[in-house]
Design an enzyme around this catalytic site. Structure first.
Site, PDB file in Angstrom:
ATOM      1  N   ARG A  15       0.868  -1.218   0.107  1.00 53.73           N
ATOM      2  CA  ARG A  15       0.028   0.071  -0.168  1.00 53.73           C
ATOM      3  C   ARG A  15       0.770   1.397  -0.033  1.00 53.73           C
ATOM      4  NH1 ARG A  15      -0.560   4.792   2.863  1.00 53.73           N
ATOM      5  NH2 ARG A  15       0.030   3.359   5.203  1.00 53.73           N
ATOM      6  N   ASP A  16       1.410   1.096   0.952  1.00 53.09           N
ATOM      7  CA  ASP A  16       2.215   2.598   1.565  1.00 53.09           C
ATOM      8  C   ASP A  16       3.436   3.086   0.285  1.00 53.09           C
ATOM      9  OD1 ASP A  16       2.578   5.252   1.830  1.00 53.09           O
ATOM     10  OD2 ASP A  16       3.797   4.561   3.600  1.00 53.09           O
ATOM     11  N   HIS A 207       5.808   4.677  12.012  1.00 51.48           N
ATOM     12  CA  HIS A 207       5.662   4.315  11.290  1.00 51.48           C
ATOM     13  C   HIS A 207       6.401   5.402  10.984  1.00 51.48           C
ATOM     14  CE1 HIS A 207       3.090   4.236   7.088  1.00 51.48           C
ATOM     15  NE2 HIS A 207       4.098   4.527   7.121  1.00 51.48           N
ATOM     16  N   CYS A 240       6.388   9.957   0.471  1.00 53.01           N
ATOM     17  CA  CYS A 240       4.836  10.996   1.091  1.00 53.01           C
ATOM     18  C   CYS A 240       4.053  11.921  -0.210  1.00 53.01           C
ATOM     19  CB  CYS A 240       4.736  12.172   2.454  1.00 53.01           C
ATOM     20  SG  CYS A 240       3.488  13.378   2.602  1.00 53.01           S
TER      21      CYS A 240
END
Length: 297
Positions: A15-16, A207, A240
């Site tokens: 996912r990330d 995280h 990000c």
């Protein structure tokens, strides 16, 4: 230093790790990668995100991936959901667990979710309530805990406010995110010292992103504060999209190696995990940041 005997690594690479990839990774490759991760001893894999495809095109095949993977008993297969519609899709896919997310800083929350922090709470409260009613556990991500690309330093009181609201909704665990990888060990120590006065370490996870090469050092500090759950991504994938220059997550294999060398049990077969990490690196056709991958090539 007093370290735990055992920790849990929550693999967030599918996912990330993949959400920011410019080239679409095919559904079959994602499925094969997740299946390989499932054979490594991991007990938790976040496989995708049920967000609108226009937000994250890289994960537009979330339902297909969830439907095609081979689910291994004892492994929690989770997905990120932004709202009630995303939850409905996750429930249709019969995921074991869902995660909700928001930021500790106003500017990042508005950029990421298009709402203020206070406006976000009711949306997530509905998601958590409905998920719990459906028999699903809910995890919470809090971003920009250690610094925001727009607001700069983030007061710990903001982090505690968001953490408290999410836990009171019914979220069982809060993953504290160093979203842009700005934390240093001294800061990590100070923030966790403050937060663990209000919340049990058993309710918290870390995280961490490795923008400045501090992720493992910060992990070590987390261990001293009783944190036993750490998110990471195979190969050090991730980043990000709203934070310029933000590097990927802590590389799972680097984290596994460090912990096992310290005598801390992860329950993961390192060689099998490395096979999974090498697989996705090959499919992406680029070198990934992981140090273990680098020295094994």
């Amino acid at each position: 230093m007093d370290f735990p005997d055992k920790v849990q690594i929550k693999e967030v690479g599918p996912r990330d790790g993949l959400q920011n990839e410019k080239e679409f990774v095919t559904t079959d490759v994602k499925v094969e990668w997740i299946n390989r991760l499932s054979s490594s001893g991991l007990k938790y894999i976040e496989i995708t995100s049920f967000v609108p495809p226009k937000w994250i095109p890289a994960l537009a095949d979330a339902s297909e991936v969830a439907g095609k993977i081979t689910r291994v008993p004892g492994i929690t297969y989770a997905a990120l959901v932004p709202n009630r519609k995303g939850l409905e899709r996750a429930l249709e896919a019969d995921l074991d667990e869902v995660s909700v997310f928001m930021s500790a800083s106003e500017a990042h929350n508005r950029k990421n979710i298009n709402k203020s922090v206070d406006e976000t709470f009711p949306v997530l409260e509905e998601v958590v309530k409905d998920a719990v009613s459906a028999g699903k556990k809910v995890r919470g991500y809090v971003s920009t805990v250690f610094g925001c690309p727009y607001d700069g330093a983030v007061p710990v009181d903001h982090v505690k406010k968001v953490t408290d609201r999410l836990l009171n909704m019914g979220v069982y665990e809060i993953s504290l995110g160093d979203t842009i990888g700005v934390a240093n060990p001294w800061q990590m120590d100070q923030v966790l010292k403050d937060i663990t006065q209000s919340f049990s370490p058993d309710q918290l996870a870390l995280h961490l992103h490795d923008t400045r090469g501090m992720a493992l050092a910060n992990t070590l500090v987390g261990l001293t504060h009783g944190i036993k759950v750490f998110d990471s991504a195979a190969g050090g994938l991730g980043g990000c999209p709203y934070a310029k220059g933000a590097a990927g997550n802590t590389a799972s294999e680097d984290l596994i190696h460090m912990l096992e060398e310290m005598g801390i049990d992860t329950g993961i077969d390192f060689d099998r995990f490395m096979e999974a990490a090498k697989y996705i690196e090959k499919k992406l056709e680029k070198s990934l940041p992981s140090r273990q991958l680098r020295i094994s090539s």
